[in-house]
Write an enzyme that holds these catalytic residues in place. Structure first.
Site, mmCIF file in Angstrom:
data_model
loop_
_atom_site.group_PDB
_atom_site.id
_atom_site.type_symbol
_atom_site.label_atom_id
_atom_site.label_comp_id
_atom_site.label_asym_id
_atom_site.label_seq_id
_atom_site.Cartn_x
_atom_site.Cartn_y
_atom_site.Cartn_z
ATOM 1 N N ASN A 9 7.307 -7.833 5.037
ATOM 2 C CA ASN A 9 7.051 -8.184 3.634
ATOM 3 C C ASN A 9 7.487 -9.605 3.280
ATOM 4 O O ASN A 9 7.352 -10.024 2.139
ATOM 5 C CB ASN A 9 7.674 -7.168 2.683
ATOM 6 C CG ASN A 9 9.180 -7.110 2.784
ATOM 7 O OD1 ASN A 9 9.756 -7.623 3.731
ATOM 8 N ND2 ASN A 9 9.823 -6.477 1.825
ATOM 9 N N CYS A 10 7.989 -10.366 4.243
ATOM 10 C CA CYS A 10 8.372 -11.762 4.028
ATOM 11 C C CYS A 10 7.101 -12.610 3.900
ATOM 12 O O CYS A 10 6.216 -12.555 4.764
ATOM 13 C CB CYS A 10 9.218 -12.242 5.200
ATOM 14 S SG CYS A 10 9.539 -14.011 5.241
ATOM 15 N N ASP A 11 7.001 -13.377 2.827
ATOM 16 C CA ASP A 11 5.800 -14.186 2.588
ATOM 17 C C ASP A 11 5.520 -15.163 3.727
ATOM 18 O O ASP A 11 4.363 -15.369 4.113
ATOM 19 C CB ASP A 11 5.912 -14.953 1.272
ATOM 20 C CG ASP A 11 5.802 -14.040 0.057
ATOM 21 O OD1 ASP A 11 5.274 -12.917 0.198
ATOM 22 O OD2 ASP A 11 6.246 -14.459 -1.027
#
Length: 116
Positions: A9-11
């Site tokens: 979920n890290c951009d």
């Protein structure tokens, strides 16, 4: 064999994974939340990029550390146990090729140059 280490979920990890897909580069994703990272792996990343680069001092995990924990991050010997218990404090993504860490973080131009 290409491995990408990070959190799904890290951009920045998302951007790197899209870039890899757009460039038809096959890789294996290593999710920090699902794998066990060994001390030797963290040491390898520190040797490759430097402790100050491996630790993401701009992230929320870093900001949540106590002052005493932040002091531990001044030396690899004391930082590694803290990193192992808080993998979210590692700058992401880390790209490894054939077992060797080659890139950390994501900048499209750096990745493009690497894969030329």
């Amino acid at each position: 064999m290409i491995e990408v280490y990070g959190i799904p979920n890290c951009d920045t990890v998302k951007k790197a994974r899209v870039w890899l897909a757009d460039n038809n580069i096959e890789y294996t994703f290593q999710d920090f939340k699902k794998i066990t990272v060994e001390t030797a792996t963290i040491q390898h990343w520190i040797d490759a990029f430097g402790l100050d680069v491996v630790i993401n001092k701009r992230g929320t995990t870093w900001r949540k550390l106590s002052d005493d924990e932040k002091v531990l991050c001044e030396s690899a010997d004391t930082a590694i146990p803290l990193i192992l218990s808080n993998l979210s404090m590692v700058k992401r993504p880390i790209l490894a090729q054939d077992g060797k860490a080659t890139l950390i973080g994501f900048k499209a131009e750096d990745w493009a140059k690497h894969f030329q």
